[in-house]
Write a protein that holds these residues in place. Structure first.
Motif, PDB file in Angstrom:
ATOM      1  N   GLY A  15      -2.001 -10.510 -14.026  1.00 17.45           N
ATOM      2  CA  GLY A  15      -1.686 -10.490 -15.495  1.00 17.45           C
ATOM      3  C   GLY A  15      -0.286 -10.263 -15.898  1.00 17.45           C
ATOM      4  N   ALA A  16      -0.095  -8.821 -15.384  1.00 20.14           N
ATOM      5  CA  ALA A  16       1.342  -8.356 -15.810  1.00 20.14           C
ATOM      6  C   ALA A  16       2.212  -9.294 -15.154  1.00 20.14           C
ATOM      7  CB  ALA A  16       1.362  -6.833 -15.242  1.00 20.14           C
ATOM      8  N   ALA A  17       2.362  -9.680 -14.166  1.00 18.74           N
ATOM      9  CA  ALA A  17       3.305 -10.555 -13.368  1.00 18.74           C
ATOM     10  C   ALA A  17       3.752 -11.963 -13.980  1.00 18.74           C
ATOM     11  CB  ALA A  17       3.102 -10.909 -11.795  1.00 18.74           C
ATOM     12  N   LEU A  18       2.147 -12.469 -14.423  1.00 16.21           N
ATOM     13  CA  LEU A  18       2.478 -13.822 -15.202  1.00 16.21           C
ATOM     14  C   LEU A  18       3.124 -13.669 -16.479  1.00 16.21           C
ATOM     15  CD1 LEU A  18       1.652 -16.685 -15.577  1.00 16.21           C
ATOM     16  CD2 LEU A  18      -0.664 -15.859 -16.433  1.00 16.21           C
ATOM     17  N   LEU A  22       6.498 -15.585 -17.759  1.00 17.85           N
ATOM     18  CA  LEU A  22       6.518 -16.166 -18.803  1.00 17.85           C
ATOM     19  C   LEU A  22       7.547 -15.695 -20.079  1.00 17.85           C
ATOM     20  CD1 LEU A  22       2.347 -16.824 -19.480  1.00 17.85           C
ATOM     21  CD2 LEU A  22       4.402 -18.422 -18.886  1.00 17.85           C
ATOM     22  N   ALA A  23       7.670 -14.345 -20.103  1.00 12.52           N
ATOM     23  CA  ALA A  23       8.568 -13.769 -21.229  1.00 12.52           C
ATOM     24  C   ALA A  23       9.891 -14.241 -20.826  1.00 12.52           C
ATOM     25  CB  ALA A  23       8.489 -12.297 -21.043  1.00 12.52           C
ATOM     26  N   THR A  24      10.358 -14.222 -19.382  1.00 15.35           N
ATOM     27  CA  THR A  24      11.679 -14.614 -18.910  1.00 15.35           C
ATOM     28  C   THR A  24      11.866 -16.172 -19.365  1.00 15.35           C
ATOM     29  OG1 THR A  24      10.883 -15.373 -16.613  1.00 15.35           O
ATOM     30  CG2 THR A  24      11.640 -12.969 -17.167  1.00 15.35           C
ATOM     31  N   LEU A  60       9.427 -12.352  -5.220  1.00 16.96           N
ATOM     32  CA  LEU A  60       8.813 -12.580  -6.741  1.00 16.96           C
ATOM     33  C   LEU A  60       8.930 -11.394  -7.562  1.00 16.96           C
ATOM     34  CD1 LEU A  60       6.941 -14.019  -8.679  1.00 16.96           C
ATOM     35  CD2 LEU A  60       5.021 -13.014  -7.598  1.00 16.96           C
ATOM     36  N   LEU A  61       8.436 -10.235  -6.996  1.00 20.90           N
ATOM     37  CA  LEU A  61       8.771  -8.818  -7.822  1.00 20.90           C
ATOM     38  C   LEU A  61      10.363  -8.573  -8.019  1.00 20.90           C
ATOM     39  CD1 LEU A  61       5.993  -6.923  -5.786  1.00 20.90           C
ATOM     40  CD2 LEU A  61       6.002  -7.492  -8.196  1.00 20.90           C
ATOM     41  N   HIS A  62      11.033  -9.086  -6.931  1.00 22.16           N
ATOM     42  CA  HIS A  62      12.530  -9.019  -7.335  1.00 22.16           C
ATOM     43  C   HIS A  62      12.952  -9.803  -8.374  1.00 22.16           C
ATOM     44  CE1 HIS A  62      14.714  -6.427  -4.746  1.00 22.16           C
ATOM     45  NE2 HIS A  62      14.101  -6.857  -3.508  1.00 22.16           N
ATOM     46  N   SER A  63      12.516 -11.096  -8.485  1.00 18.28           N
ATOM     47  CA  SER A  63      12.682 -12.017  -9.542  1.00 18.28           C
ATOM     48  C   SER A  63      12.419 -11.516 -10.977  1.00 18.28           C
ATOM     49  CB  SER A  63      12.276 -13.479  -9.253  1.00 18.28           C
ATOM     50  OG  SER A  63      10.915 -13.494  -9.399  1.00 18.28           O
ATOM     51  N   GLN A 113       1.328  -2.455 -10.440  1.00 23.69           N
ATOM     52  CA  GLN A 113       1.100  -2.706 -12.018  1.00 23.69           C
ATOM     53  C   GLN A 113       2.212  -1.927 -12.747  1.00 23.69           C
ATOM     54  OE1 GLN A 113      -2.559  -1.081 -13.221  1.00 23.69           O
ATOM     55  NE2 GLN A 113      -2.603  -2.273 -15.043  1.00 23.69           N
ATOM     56  N   LEU A 114       2.250  -0.644 -12.450  1.00 26.88           N
ATOM     57  CA  LEU A 114       3.352   0.267 -13.126  1.00 26.88           C
ATOM     58  C   LEU A 114       4.623  -0.180 -13.004  1.00 26.88           C
ATOM     59  CD1 LEU A 114       2.138   3.996 -12.127  1.00 26.88           C
ATOM     60  CD2 LEU A 114       2.115   2.812 -14.394  1.00 26.88           C
ATOM     61  N   GLY A 115       5.207  -0.851 -12.080  1.00 25.31           N
ATOM     62  CA  GLY A 115       6.606  -1.488 -11.909  1.00 25.31           C
ATOM     63  C   GLY A 115       6.577  -2.495 -12.660  1.00 25.31           C
ATOM     64  N   LEU A 116       5.713  -3.298 -12.987  1.00 20.35           N
ATOM     65  CA  LEU A 116       5.562  -4.637 -13.586  1.00 20.35           C
ATOM     66  C   LEU A 116       5.677  -3.983 -15.270  1.00 20.35           C
ATOM     67  CD1 LEU A 116       3.004  -6.702 -11.624  1.00 20.35           C
ATOM     68  CD2 LEU A 116       5.481  -7.176 -12.002  1.00 20.35           C
TER      69      LEU A 116
END
Length: 281
Positions: A15-18, A22-24, A60-63, A113-116
């Motif tokens: 959920g956090a990644a999505l 979307l915010a970007t 993905l996490l880098h992006s 999760q915390l990193g996101l």
């Protein structure tokens, strides 16, 4: 009443990644998460729930500009992977043979999760609602309504259910599931290893179920033991010395001597959705 384009119910890894993605894109997004992740401290013991992160997941996490924050916590790269049923017939992968620095990383789910979550503050168009759960949903293709336990009401054109296997969003949308029980349970055991082996992860298939080793930072690792529920209950009731003896007996000798730090278990059930979209969900 608050209006958003998209409301994501569930602020875990997915959920956090999505929500960040979307915010970007400039979308107006709200994330609802009842259980705020515990902040990271170096002295904390390793969490039981970990994930193997591939290069694509890192990309993905880098992006999302989250990987740097995750690396600042705890990640364990691994360069070798083995899997086998018969000891004389192992499948082996090695990062060096593939001209890669590592095959992937083992990371605690909470660290991801915390990193996101650390990136949420960068977006004025992303609202995080913590410590509040969903009380009711009225789904409509044009404008859905989400009522929270606090009485707060949100409106959204699209609702995303990222709230786990027993998703309230899925149930409200009337999306059915197909599920079956594997008649097995999974025991996770965090250990301290006498032998340094943090560059390899492996899985051994036995008649009673797979057994795995996932490396963690320091001389630590996560043992994964699949077995019949009766056997797992027996293991859970053992004291650390007894459990260490069972590990020595039923895990490969290459693991070496271990010290049990903590453990937990959960049943294995497969759940498949009959649909992934339905009425603005």
């Amino acid at each position: 009443m608050e209006q958003y384009e998209i409301v994501v119910v569930g602020g875990g890894m997915v959920g956090a990644a999505l929500a960040l993605g979307l915010a970007t894109q400039g979308r107006s997004v709200a994330v609802i998460e009842k259980f705020t992740p515990k902040p990271f401290e170096q002295a904390q013991p390793m969490d039981l729930r970990v994930s193997a992160i591939s290069h694509r997941s890192v990309d993905l996490l880098h992006s999302l500009d989250a990987w740097g924050a995750i690396q600042d916590t705890r990640v364990c790269p691994y360069a070798r992977l083995e899997t086998w049923e018969a000891d004389n017939c192992r499948i082996r992968f090695n990062a060096g043979e593939l001209a890669l620095p590592q095959l992937g990383y083992i990371v605690e789910n909470r660290m991801i999760q915390l990193g996101l979550w650390a990136q949420f503050a960068r977006f004025d168009n992303l609202k995080v609602i913590e410590g509040d759960g969903v009380e009711g949903l009225e789904l409509d293709p044009n404008d859905s309504s989400i009522t929270l336990e606090s009485g707060r009401v949100l409106k959204a054109h699209l609702v995303v259910g990222a709230d786990g296997a027993n998703s309230r969003v899925r149930q409200a949308a009337g999306i059915g599931i197909t599920a079956w029980d594997y008649r097995q349970e999974c025991m996770l055991i965090n250990v301290e290893t006498e032998l340094p082996q943090q560059d390899i992860t492996w899985q051994w298939f036995t008649p009673s179920g797979p057994r795995s080793f996932l490396p963690l930072c320091g001389n630590q690792g996560s043992l994964v033991w699949y077995d019949a529920p009766k056997r797992i209950r027996q293991l859970k009731n053992m004291n650390p010395a007894q459990l260490e003896s069972e590990i020595a007996t039923y895990f490969p000798a290459e693991l070496g001597k271990v010290k049990v730090l903590q453990h937990g278990s959960f049943p294995l059930t497969r759940v498949m959705l009959k649909a992934i979209i339905s009425r603005a969900v």
